[in-house]
Design a protein around this motif. Structure first.
Motif, PDB file in Angstrom:
ATOM      1  N   VAL B  12       0.842  -1.195   0.000  1.00  0.00           N
ATOM      2  CA  VAL B  12       0.000   0.000   0.000  1.00  0.00           C
ATOM      3  C   VAL B  12       0.880   1.250   0.000  1.00  0.00           C
ATOM      4  O   VAL B  12       0.612   2.230  -0.713  1.00  0.00           O
ATOM      5  N   VAL B  14       3.904   1.619  -1.197  1.00  0.00           N
ATOM      6  CA  VAL B  14       4.495   1.804  -2.522  1.00  0.00           C
ATOM      7  C   VAL B  14       3.461   2.370  -3.480  1.00  0.00           C
ATOM      8  O   VAL B  14       3.746   3.291  -4.257  1.00  0.00           O
ATOM      9  N   PHE B  15       2.228   1.832  -3.419  1.00  0.00           N
ATOM     10  CA  PHE B  15       1.182   2.332  -4.321  1.00  0.00           C
ATOM     11  C   PHE B  15       0.950   3.818  -4.090  1.00  0.00           C
ATOM     12  O   PHE B  15       0.860   4.609  -5.036  1.00  0.00           O
ATOM     13  N   LEU B  16       0.870   4.226  -2.815  1.00  0.00           N
ATOM     14  CA  LEU B  16       0.647   5.641  -2.513  1.00  0.00           C
ATOM     15  C   LEU B  16       1.800   6.484  -3.042  1.00  0.00           C
ATOM     16  O   LEU B  16       1.590   7.534  -3.649  1.00  0.00           O
ATOM     17  N   VAL B  18       3.881   5.902  -5.497  1.00  0.00           N
ATOM     18  CA  VAL B  18       3.904   5.986  -6.957  1.00  0.00           C
ATOM     19  C   VAL B  18       2.760   6.862  -7.464  1.00  0.00           C
ATOM     20  O   VAL B  18       2.937   7.665  -8.385  1.00  0.00           O
TER      21      VAL B  18
END
Lengths: 195, 102
Positions: B12, B14-16, B18
């Motif tokens: 999560v 990493v997703f935020l 990126v």
């Protein structure tokens, strides 16, 4: 046996809260980046910060979760909303990029970051991230945070106060300069009209 | 620990990070760039807190709180700049601020 059942129910509950918080977090994160109205973006960011606070609670970091809601979702976002309201229609941000090669390069750079971090996490998750440490009673509590700030991390604590002071002074200087130049602009406009 | 393990939280984070990076790179409004920057900082914060939980050590939380303070300072200066731009009647577009370009 009943203890086992209670533990299972608790586990399901934690999973449900986690899935809800992560879905909110990801959805609002995408909304912030894609909306053309900055007011909607700011409101979506408040949802994002709130769901992150829930994730912090699931990680047993109560004090940071409280600080997240008070400082971020409270103070910082109010500042954002004030400025967006002050700018009014000027703040609208249409989703039109610059040159296409610029956009393509940005997308490639973003994907490179994504691949890079995913590979790093995959390598780390292969072995060392399997078992979490057992927590003691005080982990994440305000007393523990206060103890760490005033013993091991006293320098960081003091430097943070200086950073905040300098930022406050910088904000005042930026604001007062802008006002003076506005007055100068008005004076120049009036003089130009008279000539 | 009940619920998902640390790698799920890191995913999560990493997703935020990126998502925020895409916003900073692709959007041209300085307001949206600042908001995307907040998302990047929060992704880093989530990773810090997840690792703090993993090692059972409070130092990561201290780091996260310091990041929050720096983010607040950055927002004050960034919003001050945006208000100054608006008062000078400049367009709110990061690509048009090129007078310092070599």
């Amino acid at each position: 046996m009943s203890l086992l059942a209670v533990t299972a129910v608790g586990n399901v509950l934690v999973w449900a809260v986690w899935v809800l918080a992560v879905a909110t977090c990801i959805g609002t994160g995408l909304l912030v980046v894609t909306r053309t109205n900055p007011f909607h973006s700011a409101l979506a960011l408040i949802g994002n910060l709130g769901s992150l606070a829930v994730l912090y609670l699931l990680l047993s970091s109560e004090f940071v979760a409280a600080a997240q809601v008070l400082v971020y979702a409270g103070a910082v976002m109010v500042m954002f909303l004030f400025v967006i309201a002050y700018l009014g229609g000027k703040a609208d941000a249409p989703w039109i990029g610059g040159r296409t090669w610029h956009q393509a390069a940005s997308a490639v750079a973003g994907l490179a970051i994504l691949v890079n971090v995913l590979v790093a996490i995959g390598m780390a998750a292969g072995g060392s991230l399997k078992h979490e440490a057992q927590l003691d009673q005080v982990f994440g509590s305000p007393s523990e945070i206060g103890r760490l700030f005033l013993t091991d991390h006293l320098l960081a604590f003091e430097v943070t106060s200086i950073v905040l002071l300098i930022a406050a002074v910088g904000g005042v200087v930026l604001g007062s300069h802008a006002r003076r130049s506005e007055a100068e602009d008005a004076a120049a406009l009036a003089a130009g009209e008279q000539v | 620990m009940a619920g998902p393990g640390i790698p799920a939280y890191l995913g999560v984070a990493v997703f935020l990070f990126v998502t925020g990076a895409f916003g900073v790179l692709l959007r041209r409004s300085p307001l949206i760039v600042l908001l995307s920057l907040e998302i990047m900082l929060n992704g880093a914060n989530l990773a810090l807190i997840a690792f703090s939980r993993h090692w059972g050590n409070g130092d990561g939380q201290i780091f996260a709180i310091s990041v929050m303070a720096v983010a607040a300072a950055e927002v004050v200066v960034g919003l001050g700049l945006i208000v100054a731009m608006a008062r000078k009647k400049l367009n709110l577009d990061v690509d048009e601020l090129s007078s310092l370009k070599g």
